[in-house]
Design an enzyme around this catalytic site. Sequence first.
Site, PDB file in Angstrom:
ATOM      1  N   CYS A 328       0.829  -1.202   0.000  1.00  0.00           N
ATOM      2  CA  CYS A 328       0.000   0.000   0.000  1.00  0.00           C
ATOM      3  C   CYS A 328       0.870   1.263   0.000  1.00  0.00           C
ATOM      4  O   CYS A 328       1.451   1.606  -1.022  1.00  0.00           O
ATOM      5  CB  CYS A 328      -0.967  -0.038   1.173  1.00  0.00           C
ATOM      6  SG  CYS A 328      -2.359   1.096   0.978  1.00  0.00           S
ATOM      7  N   GLY A 329       1.017   1.959   1.113  1.00  0.00           N
ATOM      8  CA  GLY A 329       1.862   3.141   1.149  1.00  0.00           C
ATOM      9  C   GLY A 329       3.293   2.839   0.763  1.00  0.00           C
ATOM     10  O   GLY A 329       3.957   3.638   0.089  1.00  0.00           O
TER      11      GLY A 329
END
Length: 441
Positions: A328-329
């Site tokens: 994700c991030g």
Amino acid sequence: MIPAGLMISAPASGTGKTTLMLGLLAAFRAQGVTVQPFKSGPDYIDPAFHTAASGRASFNIDSWSMEHERIAGMVGNAQGADLILAEGSMGLFDGVAIQGASGNGASADIAAHMGWPVVLVLDVSGAAQSVAATALGFKMMRPDVTLAGVVLNRVASPRHEALVRVGMEQAGITVLGVLPRRAEMALPERHLGLVQAGEQENLDEVLAEAGAFVREHVDLDALRAAAMGARASVTPPAKIVPPGQRIALAQDNAFAFVYPHLLAGWRAAGAEVLPFSPLQNEAPDDSADICWLPGGYPELHAGTLAAADTFRSGLQRFAETRAVHGECGGYMALGAGLIDKEGTRHEMAGLLGLETSFAKRKFHLGYRRATLEAAIPGAEAGAHLRGHEFHYATITSEPDTALARITDSNDLTVPETGTYRRTEGGGQVSGTFFHLIAAGA
């Protein structure tokens, strides 16, 4: 010995579960009671607050993504505690439509499997005796789930309390606590939920206040007496195949979303975790076998990450010969660029071609099942993984090779496949938008 436990739940989100949970953890800790916290569901923010309040690492337990055997290993972390408190997610019976590894992800699944009675937090603002009908429905919904009692939240006055208690008495439901309306107890939030525990400058004061508030308004002795021992067998904490022997792990306010049970399982299997901070312009330890970038809030720190030349160049050198994986991030940070909510593009590591934007936000939420097309650290090609996706980023470009075939909890194909790229020196860079929870079909 594994202690007795309770599930702290509610009819819906936003009713005060987390405030009560943190207050209970702090209040019991002040009494010298050792409480082992758990979080039902895939939330990766609440466990850090649990840990700060209890002094013990909190672990996620999830019926959609974890087999019963893995849940038993998670509960094994309660060895030596005096009490177990598990915080539910959403409403008690809320889950997905199709069964997963051992249930549909509802907190009720965990409560039923472990035999933990439920303490139901009820927001009674705007109602009185009618609240008892809600409580009674929750008591009767599943015969395998026991309701220990209720904690009334946001009570307006002594008269309001008396009226609600009349209804509860008529329904035969125990009132374990009454929390008066108190807006200042609310914890600050942002788009993915609560502001992270590590970013709360006055967290100790907030927890102390929550503990005092709960101690004053909840019958702690009665609540503890309502706890019951585990109905299911419990095993020692499980080892998890680590992504490498020495793992360079990005860890700061931009990269904080890694499930605690993964770190514990990797360490139990003999792996060494070597944290480093991209926000402090640190590069991954060169002695590591692999580098792992968890999810978090890179969009809030995009300018700092873009200027972190030591981090970026060190990561690029690392990836020439070894594996780097982002979730994700972390996946976004491995890409070519990130556009923040003001529309400004920030250069990222450039190890993948991924471009993401928060200028045009799109909500992505839900469980994910992945079948890997290529190996990633800790899992071979063809492996089945279960995880969870929660972000607002929009993909504007994703030119690399698809990493996995991904479906949601309804077995519908998800277009965000993750990607990978091999480097000339024999390394591999990969990333996904979902956070790994467990291996399994």
